[in-house]
Structure formats: C-alpha cells, structure tokens
Design a protein around this motif. Structure first.
Motif, PDB file in Angstrom:
ATOM      1  N   TRP A 164       0.834  -1.208   0.000  1.00 25.61           N
ATOM      2  CA  TRP A 164       0.000   0.000   0.000  1.00 25.61           C
ATOM      3  C   TRP A 164       0.869   1.259   0.000  1.00 25.61           C
ATOM      4  N   ARG A 165       1.909   1.247   0.820  1.00 30.87           N
ATOM      5  CA  ARG A 165       2.789   2.419   0.895  1.00 30.87           C
ATOM      6  C   ARG A 165       3.539   2.641  -0.412  1.00 30.87           C
ATOM      7  N   TYR A 191       1.134   4.145  -2.808  1.00 26.31           N
ATOM      8  CA  TYR A 191       0.868   5.530  -2.393  1.00 26.31           C
ATOM      9  C   TYR A 191       1.984   6.457  -2.842  1.00 26.31           C
ATOM     10  N   LYS A 203       1.450   9.226  -5.786  1.00 25.31           N
ATOM     11  CA  LYS A 203       1.638  10.618  -5.384  1.00 25.31           C
ATOM     12  C   LYS A 203       2.596  11.328  -6.333  1.00 25.31           C
ATOM     13  N   TRP A 221       4.678  13.501  -0.685  1.00 23.78           N
ATOM     14  CA  TRP A 221       4.264  12.435   0.222  1.00 23.78           C
ATOM     15  C   TRP A 221       5.285  12.298   1.329  1.00 23.78           C
ATOM     16  N   ASP A 271       2.150  10.040   6.966  1.00 30.21           N
ATOM     17  CA  ASP A 271       0.727  10.087   6.644  1.00 30.21           C
ATOM     18  C   ASP A 271       0.024   8.858   7.209  1.00 30.21           C
ATOM     19  N   GLN A 310      -3.601   6.975   3.263  1.00 25.25           N
ATOM     20  CA  GLN A 310      -2.834   6.450   2.135  1.00 25.25           C
ATOM     21  C   GLN A 310      -3.674   5.464   1.317  1.00 25.25           C
ATOM     22  N   PHE A 350      -6.338   7.287  -0.652  1.00 20.68           N
ATOM     23  CA  PHE A 350      -5.785   7.960  -1.828  1.00 20.68           C
ATOM     24  C   PHE A 350      -5.478   6.961  -2.942  1.00 20.68           C
ATOM     25  N   VAL A 351      -4.934   5.798  -2.593  1.00 22.34           N
ATOM     26  CA  VAL A 351      -4.607   4.789  -3.611  1.00 22.34           C
ATOM     27  C   VAL A 351      -5.868   4.309  -4.311  1.00 22.34           C
TER      28      VAL A 351
END
Length: 403
Positions: free
Chosen positions: A5-6, A9, A13, A20, A24, A29, A32-33
C-alpha cells in the motif's frame, strides 16, 4: 500488504505531482490509492472492498500494480518526472481535448468517496470564487516567470558554447554565479544515471515478470472455478431427496415441489403481462413521438441549423492538413534574429527545423481553440436559457431575473 500500500501511495503521489511523507496515516494512504486507481480506470471491485487498515489484499495490490505498469507506462512516467532539467522547459500541448482511453466510461462515482447527495450552492459558489482567485494568482506568477526568463535569455545571449542555443538557462546561470553548486547537480545526474541503468535492467527482465503474472492470474481463475463448483455442490446437496430418519420429509418435499411449480407458473404469467404492457407502452410512445415531431418540428430544425453553423465555423480548422501535434516538455530557446518569433520551443538541440515550433504558432493554435470553445459555450448557454424559459412558463407567480 501494508508495505505494498505504501509503495503504491508513494508512486501514485509522484504521478499526480503531490508530495508524500511516511508519517501520513495508513487509512489516508489507502483511501488515496483507491481513489487514484479509480480515477485512472481500474475497475476490479475486489480492490475497493479491501479493509482500510492494510491487513489484507497483497495479491489484489499486485494485480493493481501490474495494471499500472501496463496501462499507464508507470516507470516511464516516473523517469520523465524525476528527470534532471538543465534547460528552461515548458509544457506544450497542441492535441485535441479528448479523454484518454483509460478514463472513457468511468463516469460513475468512486466507491465510498463521492460527494454527498445534497451540497449547499453557496459552498459551490465559494469554491468557484476561490478557484478563480488562485487561477489568476497562478497566471500572474507565470507571467512574472516568463519576464524573468526573457531577461536571462536576453542578457546571456551569445555566451553559450552551443551556437544553436546561444544563451544560458536558469540552471546554467546559477552555476556561473555560484560554481560550488555543481556538486549538487552532479549528484542529481548520477542518481538519474542509476535510475536509467535500473530501468534498462528491468526491460531485460520484464518478460519474466509478465509470465509470472500470467501464472498468478491462472491460479486465481482456478480458485474462482473451484469456489463456484463447491457452491453448486452445496446447493445440490442442501436438500436430500429422501430422508428415512424423518417421516415428515416426504410430505415437506412434496409441498416444496408444489410451491416451486406455482412460482414457475406465476413467473410465466408475469412475463406475459410485462411483454403485453411493454408492447402497449411502445405503441403509445411511438404515437406521442409522431405528435411531438409535428409540434416541435420548427424548434428541432432551428437547433439543427445552429449546430450545423457551429460545425461549419470549425470546418476550416478540422479539414486543414493535419500536422504532427506537439505534446510534452519542450526547451525554451530565445531567437533574437527572427523578429516574427523571438521565442521558440525545441524538442532537442538540433538543426532539424521539424523538431522545433515557434511560440507564435502555439499562440495562434490556442487562440483558434479558444474561439471554438467560446462559440460552443455560447450555444450551450443559449440552450440552457431556453430550457429555463420553458420551465418558467409552467410556473405560476414565479419571476426569473437573470444575474
């Protein structure tokens, strides 16, 4: 899966031009994804059903990442955004205003992140005013930047080793004034070189990655088929045909059978009724359409005439010989020897005249598109005004005052 996920993200971004930080919140995150993937047209619902704590969904994230690699040319975009710019560049787009293929047909609301059903009009007006103010501020800053660039290009004209360029860029001027900054520029260039080398290595191994992804998709398809077959087996074996341990099972089975036959008969009757009513309504609609065609023929003819006039105004532009449209970043090159066009956009430092376009051509192209959009806007405003007048005629005691 949380690290995945990171990663998505951070990548998305950068694609969207935002900053980013690792601090956060995880749910922000993930939100947003999901929104970014929906914006680009990713339509697999299993991804949007993943929990917001990042505890599951590594295989779905792998599919989404692979989709981004294939559909958006993800690595190429990242390299283009992180490229070290030693010259003064600007973005030029002379293409048509068509949506990309990834955004066609994605007009539905994003899951869980759409607007509320009711929005205060005053809030929308405030947002519109704020957007206009920020747009004017950005336009003023861009004009100031252009003036400063013109001064640098004019004052350094004839100082560059490359006679085709003839002047310094902002970065080169800064290096002349502060030579100690070359170390930072050298580090950036070395970092970009490492990224390019990694990209070349990836291109060599890319076929292996896609073969592996095909195997992953095959495994998911097999698991889906196994799940469906198990569900079907459960449905078939859920009600045994006979149960010797329960003496009332036969009577219950007979009642269920009669109920099923009654439901099938009722379904057939409803189907016939719906078909009959649909035919009646189609006949009524056809009759009404003929009446409307007679009543509103003049109105329809006027609308068609206005639409044809609008298209004829743009006919010369549309039928003109199609040139290769410029799109992307171009380097600004000051041309003092040609008074008709003192600023040019060059794709590269080359003597080939095809790779460059003058600022005058870009301005003329934008002016033609602006005129076309203004004509279309006026037509839409007039159509909306007529519709409002028709609605107001059916309201007693209501007075409409134009703003």
């Amino acid at each position: 899966s949380l690290d995945f996920w990171r990663l998505l993200y951070a990548v998305l971004k950068q694609i969207h031009g935002g900053k980013w930080t690792e601090c956060d919140a995880v749910d922000n995150q993930i939100r947003f994804v999901k929104s970014a993937l929906w914006y680009h047209g990713y339509g697999r619902p299993e991804l949007y059903q993943l929990p917001s704590d990042g505890s599951a969904g590594s295989r779905e994230l792998l599919l989404a990442f692979s989709w981004l690699l294939h559909r958006l040319s993800l690595l190429e975009q990242l390299l283009a955004r992180n490229r070290v710019k030693t010259g003064d560049e600007t973005s030029v787009c002379m293409c048509e205003d068509d949506l990309p293929n990834s955004q066609k047909g994605t007009t539905e609301v994003a899951p869980e992140y759409g607007l509320e059903d009711r929005v205060d009009v005053r809030y929308l007006q405030w947002l519109n005013g704020r957007l206009r103010f920020q747009w004017r501020s950005l336009h003023a800053q861009h004009q100031e930047q252009c003036k400063l660039l013109h001064k640098i290009h004019l004052f350094t004209s004839g100082s560059h080793m490359d006679q085709i360029l003839g002047h310094f860029s902002v970065t080169e001027t800064d290096l002349v004034r502060q030579p100690e900054n070359y170390k930072q520029l050298l580090q950036l260039l070395e970092s970009e070189t490492m990224q390019l080398e990694a990209f070349l290595e990836w291109k060599q191994l890319e076929p292996v990655y896609w073969q592996w992804m095909e195997a992953v998709l095959d495994n998911m398809a097999e698991e889906g088929n196994m799940g469906e077959s198990q569900d079907a087996h459960v449905e078939k074996s859920g009600l045994p045909k006979e149960n010797l341990c329960c003496p009332w099972a036969d009577s219950l089975t007979g009642q269920i059978g009669r109920l099923s036959r009654d439901l099938m008969t009722l379904r057939d009757q409803l189907h016939k009724l719906i078909t009959h009513r649909k035919a009646v309504w189609c006949e009524k609609v056809k009759t009404r359409e003929e009446e409307l065609q007679k009543e509103w023929f003049s109105v329809t003819a006027r609308k068609i005439q206005e639409s044809v006039e609008l298209k004829l105004l743009d006919l010369a532009y549309l039928c003109a010989p199609k040139k290769k449209k410029k799109h992307g970043s171009c380097r600004l090159v000051f041309r003092s020897k040609h008074p008709a066009s003192q600023m040019g956009f060059g794709r590269s430092v080359s003597k080939d005249p095809v790779s460059a376009v003058s600022a005058t051509d870009v301005i003329r192209e934008l002016q033609m598109r602006e005129a076309s959009l203004e004509r279309e806007l006026k037509q839409l405003q007039e159509e909306c005004r007529r519709r409002l007048d028709e609605i107001a005629e059916g309201l007693d005691g209501v007075i409409c005052i134009s703003p």
